[in-house]
Design an enzyme around this catalytic site. Sequence first.
Site, short mmCIF file in Angstrom:
data_model
loop_
_atom_site.label_atom_id
_atom_site.label_comp_id
_atom_site.label_asym_id
_atom_site.label_seq_id
_atom_site.Cartn_x
_atom_site.Cartn_y
_atom_site.Cartn_z
N GLU A 74 0.68 -1.15 -14.04
CA GLU A 74 0.02 -0.15 -13.18
C GLU A 74 0.19 -0.44 -11.70
O GLU A 74 -0.06 0.44 -10.87
CB GLU A 74 -1.48 -0.05 -13.52
CG GLU A 74 -2.24 -1.35 -13.43
CD GLU A 74 -2.27 -2.06 -14.78
OE1 GLU A 74 -3.02 -3.03 -14.90
OE2 GLU A 74 -1.54 -1.66 -15.69
N ASP B 28 34.67 5.11 10.22
CA ASP B 28 35.82 5.28 11.10
C ASP B 28 36.07 3.95 11.77
O ASP B 28 35.17 3.13 11.91
CB ASP B 28 35.52 6.37 12.14
CG ASP B 28 36.77 6.85 12.85
OD1 ASP B 28 37.82 6.20 12.71
OD2 ASP B 28 36.69 7.87 13.55
N ASN C 122 1.78 -10.39 -24.91
CA ASN C 122 0.34 -10.33 -25.17
C ASN C 122 -0.01 -9.22 -26.15
O ASN C 122 -0.85 -9.37 -27.03
CB ASN C 122 -0.42 -10.11 -23.86
CG ASN C 122 -0.43 -11.36 -22.99
OD1 ASN C 122 -0.23 -12.46 -23.48
ND2 ASN C 122 -0.64 -11.18 -21.70
N ASP D 111 28.89 8.72 13.86
CA ASP D 111 28.08 8.92 15.06
C ASP D 111 28.33 10.25 15.75
O ASP D 111 27.74 10.53 16.80
CB ASP D 111 28.30 7.79 16.06
CG ASP D 111 29.77 7.66 16.49
OD1 ASP D 111 30.59 8.47 16.02
OD2 ASP D 111 30.06 6.76 17.29
N ASP E 99 -3.00 -8.16 -12.33
CA ASP E 99 -2.58 -7.16 -11.33
C ASP E 99 -2.74 -7.70 -9.92
O ASP E 99 -1.87 -7.50 -9.06
CB ASP E 99 -3.39 -5.87 -11.50
CG ASP E 99 -3.00 -5.09 -12.74
OD1 ASP E 99 -1.92 -5.39 -13.30
OD2 ASP E 99 -3.77 -4.21 -13.16
N ASN F 215 -6.20 -8.04 -17.41
CA ASN F 215 -5.21 -7.19 -16.72
C ASN F 215 -5.49 -7.11 -15.23
O ASN F 215 -4.59 -7.15 -14.39
CB ASN F 215 -5.23 -5.78 -17.30
CG ASN F 215 -4.22 -5.61 -18.40
OD1 ASN F 215 -3.59 -6.58 -18.81
ND2 ASN F 215 -4.06 -4.40 -18.89
#
Length: 939
Positions: free
Chosen positions: A344, A387, A730, A662, A759, A755
């Site tokens: 998440e 170029d 897990n 350019d 996180d 979790n």
Amino acid sequence: MSSVPESGSAAGPGHLTAGTPASVTPFPGTGTGTGTGKNASAASGGGRTTTAPASGTGPTSLQTLRALDSGPRGLLETEAEIRLGRTGENVLPARRPVPWPRRFLRSFRDPFTSVLLCLGLVSALVSAWGTACVILALVAVSCLLRSAEEHRADRSTAALRELVATTATVLRRASDDASPLEREVPVADLVPGDVIRLRPGDLVPADVRLLRTDGLTVHQSALTGESAPVAKEALDVPDPALSGAGPFAQPQWCFQGSSVTSGSGTAVIVATGGETRFAAAHDGRAGQRGASAFERSVQGISWTLIRFMLLTPPLVLMANAALRGRGLETLPFAVAVAVGLTPEMLPVIVTTTLARGAARLARTSGVIVKRLPALHDLGAVDVLCLDKTGTLTEDRPVVAGATDGADRPDPDVLRWAAVSALWTLQLAELPAADSLDEAVLDAADEYGPSAAGEVDPDAYEGVAVLPFDPVRRVATAVVGRPGRPGVHTLVTKGAVEAVLDRCAMDREERDRLLALADRKAGTGLRLLAVARADRAAGPGAYTPADERDLTFLGLVALRDVPAPSAADALGVLARRGVSVKVLTGDHPGTAARVCADLGLRPEGRSGPGDVVTAELVDTLSDAELVRVADRATVFARCTPEHKARIVSALRAGGHTTGFLGDGVNDLPALHAADVGICPRNAVDVAREAADVVLAEKDLTAIDRAVLAGRHSSGNIATYLRITLSSNLGNVIAMLTAGLMLPFLPMLPAQVLVQNLCFDAAQLAFAFDRPAASVLRRPTVLRPRDFLRFITGFGLLNAAADLATFGVLAFALHHAPADGGEAAFHAGWFTENLLTQALVMILLRTGRSAAERRAGEPLRAAAAGLAAVGVVLPLTPLGPSLGMSALPPLYYLLLGSILGLYAVGLTAARRRYERRHLPDAAPEHVTQGKPGGKEGHTER
């Protein structure tokens, strides 16, 4: 040259009684958007509204100025400020700041966030309030972090854009009696009624009515799709024959979104911002690019995971019902397992990583990333097109000599070229002096005037100029010769073929001169052909049609000076896996010589090899061009359309392509490339089209930008690999344990708190420094191989979890039932966070010890995660989450399992590297071409 009178206007002093311009209806029956919205507010304030004359030809230029209460001398400064306050900034609606609440709500569109939200609502429906609250907290935290990072990134990007903000030259007056002064103002500050100047390379900043023009041509492709420039002129009375041809065919009107190709002009603004035709036609979607290959790969992986997430709850319910006789009471656990698969934090990590990379580039290298996703594309670039002038060579060619048609030295040829150069610079109002003109003038100063005094550039008087453009490939100055009143001399210089086509000569002579030019160009010289013709002076304006029946004078030879850093920079890019291809309008021999001197050769060739010319490109089909473009290094005699087609062919061949340009002639290729790059001193239209703006036109800066892109992409790939490997392990372990144990292996709240901790630790990935091996090749995720990787390492993680079951069963076999269940939950919670901390450290490798020590943010986050896993069950919060203290024996046995897991993980990683990563690079990428055709290694 067309014009309206410069003095006076029936509009009076040039300011409105009520402070806003009146509406203008320039095209009967069509409208431009003016006369509605903000610009129409003067209808109740004393302004005048212009309507079309009875003839149906639209308003004259004088009527337009009256309706806007302006004049050829421009607005007062105070009046412009009042109008700006009433009409708002000249900004497209899509570029206006997004309010923070809308940005927060927009975060819910992320697929992972949407799925999490649905799972939280399902939990609430079955009264699993704890699970629902934790899931909704995860959603809220993710959306808050993402919207905050996006807001910060947008502010940083806006500040960076200000450094290259497009400006316009406007006429403003300090008072009614003051003379108008030209000044540069940001495009956003322009208002209806402003009088502006237009020059080659300028973007047309708003919808305008032309008042004066001199050879003006514009590109309208953004509005009409036309690839060729369109001539514009200041018709005072519109042509009735064009009244039904539509607004874009009217020569007296130019529109926002157009760009000036050649010539110059003066115009009055009639509509700005959301009132322009560009805003109405594109509705804020102009200039948006599709997702990059990296983004598409991440999206593919995301949707694969989402399918697994949606399948997990029903499978868990059915398995528990069949094997354990459990019903809906396992739904919260099933939902928590599905949440466990979710990365998440992915949107937050992506946004933070890109924003930090862009800010670091701007701070350390002066490189401005205008579009954050372009940083992905920079990291994936494996072909860079450019170029040679100003990049491989210094932007200051040096005159090597001047010869006549018989190849005899003739200084007068150089002096005639200097006449053309001098008055082109004086009269053409170019945004920057042309380097070829400056080189010619410098060399002519060294020679001095001719002995007879016939050709002295300073003795001529400029009359008019037809500036160079990439279609004609010549420039012409019209001058008055001393002592010859009534006679004008046209002096034309430019590409040899283009000048010879305009000379009066037979085919045999033309072929001889072309052969002579080819021989000289084959030695690496750049050539300018020079010709002239006398014309009787007349009242009409000079046009390209007058460039005919010229007398050929000779050739001016110039040589390029290689840029000091070019050879080293090319070598560095080659080691990064970036091929450089030169797309130039120069002669093939000139281009080949410069490339050979710098060591830029096609693969497998010892010399400069074959050079592909534009003539050959024209004969190739798209499929054939894909093969030729992949093999060739130098493309000569390229027009803007050729450059764009070659870039498109490289992309079609599976390459991620960057283009450095350019000028106005580079605009099609900038749009065609995955990443458009330009220097900060590029013309306005190139800066606006580019995704990345360099402080200087320097390959070293491009290398730093590529490294920053690979840095960001590498961190994102590392995050995905580590997070998903751990999450998958897990989930497999929890599903297995849920079927084997008489109780749930972890409570839903414990899964979700775990979790949340993981996180928080994962934010460190946005601040990690990838290994040097990550920077050697582009990062290209391949969903199938990536999923194979996380499955293998996920199963190893699941094995460690299942081994923990045995340890817990042994350590807790004498514990009471209730206490044993709480201790089991605590033991597995601790083991999960410790194994995730190990994965964060050990899977960010093939790295040396020094590189591992460099990852301070990640090591600190892993240490914090491990500390939470050990301490949390021992705190007062542990019992409230259904966990209790563990016996000391468990920690001893757990240490043994973790040690074995670390050894197994390291061995598996090394085995994977030996089989898949010969260079021991850590990220799951493809080396070489994204198309995977050759020279690649799956990561």
